[in-house]
Enzyme design. Sequence first.
Site, short mmCIF file in Angstrom:
data_model
loop_
_atom_site.label_atom_id
_atom_site.label_comp_id
_atom_site.label_asym_id
_atom_site.label_seq_id
_atom_site.Cartn_x
_atom_site.Cartn_y
_atom_site.Cartn_z
N LYS A 54 0.79 -1.21 0.20
CA LYS A 54 -0.06 0.05 0.01
C LYS A 54 0.65 1.35 0.13
O LYS A 54 0.67 2.22 -0.75
CB LYS A 54 -0.67 -0.04 1.39
CG LYS A 54 -1.93 -1.05 1.01
CD LYS A 54 -2.84 -1.15 2.57
CE LYS A 54 -3.49 -2.28 2.51
NZ LYS A 54 -4.00 -2.80 3.73
N GLN A 98 -3.81 -1.18 9.96
CA GLN A 98 -3.81 -2.74 9.47
C GLN A 98 -4.27 -3.58 10.74
O GLN A 98 -3.88 -3.86 11.69
CB GLN A 98 -2.46 -3.02 9.12
CG GLN A 98 -2.16 -4.26 8.38
CD GLN A 98 -3.09 -4.20 6.93
OE1 GLN A 98 -2.97 -3.40 6.24
NE2 GLN A 98 -3.63 -5.14 6.79
N ASP A 121 -10.72 3.10 4.64
CA ASP A 121 -11.03 1.72 4.76
C ASP A 121 -12.44 1.41 4.70
O ASP A 121 -13.16 0.36 4.51
CB ASP A 121 -10.36 0.78 5.84
CG ASP A 121 -9.07 0.28 5.74
OD1 ASP A 121 -9.01 0.08 4.20
OD2 ASP A 121 -8.28 0.06 6.55
#
Length: 291
Positions: A54, A98, A121
């Site tokens: 990412k 994460q 997200d």
Amino acid sequence: MPAQRLDGKALAATMRSEIASRITERATAGKRPPGLAAVLVGEDPASQQYVKNKHKACQDAGLATAVHRLPVTTSQAELLELVAQLNADPAVHGILVQLPLPKQIDEGAVIRAVSPVKDVDCFHPENVGLLAAGHPRFYPCTPHGVLQLLRRNGTATAGKEVVVVGRSNIVGKPLALMLMQKPTATNPAAGDATVTVAHTRTRDLASVCRRADILIAAAGAPATITAEMVKPGAAVVDVGTNNVEGRWCGDVHEGVWAVAGWVSPVPGGVGPMTITMLLHNTFDAAKLIDG
Ligand code: NAP
């Protein structure tokens, strides 16, 4: 004739260069680059790899990006303190924590602590609610990546029978929501499809799957979908990412390529699209916050 490839790697490259051009346009207009802060707690190898991918994709597209690495022993209070700092930082438009987090940390509390306008997200309950109501602020990255992969390869979802195998909060459930919704000006990715969601309690998974014009596998188990479960000519999107003896594979058995019309490979299908939609959301967050 074997199935055509739903090539996520190629589409991701195209979409990332589109995002890079839009970032350049903003820079010309005197606006700062979209900023993504990634937070990695602990040393889980898969999480490290995801964050590395990412971070590189952000750098390549011209986003400002930083990775905050915290030890596995980090307390919930320490992580919440970092999230509060990132929420308050005007150069940070998107925050990615994460998952999974170490067991001493309540994931839900951390998800709720991220500012909803920086929640790229789309995990925060406020954003999940907006999505469910058909007024999304952000689209969740993997479901949006799946829809773009289909659409930009010429596979329309409107009016189609779609079967989603998997009902998780990250993939199956939001994807089913997006697929079933009516498209509007503020919800352009909505799929207008007839949707069935299958899971481990589904009776006769094979016959449910065979109904699908578009079959989406998000079970997290290799070879969950075999050739006899696929309608000839169907589009099959493989979200699964499984490591079997050091090699990556999806949920779809290779025999499916002989029956389906389209198949997304693993690797090189949904994975690169997920990262691309994260860049897309961070760009949108910058527009939302900075104008
Ligand atoms: P998850 O939370 O484990 O959910 C899996 C879902 O699949 C559950 O709803 C489960 O049913 C269902 N399922 C499992 N085995 C099944 C079977 N044999 N038949 C029918 N249903 C079955 O996983 P997830 O987070 O959704 O992720 C799914 C897969 O996608 C994983 O391999 C993950 O690594 C991958 N993934 C890839 C990306 C990407 O960018 N490529 C992003 C996210 C996830 P129950 O609810 O009944 O248990």
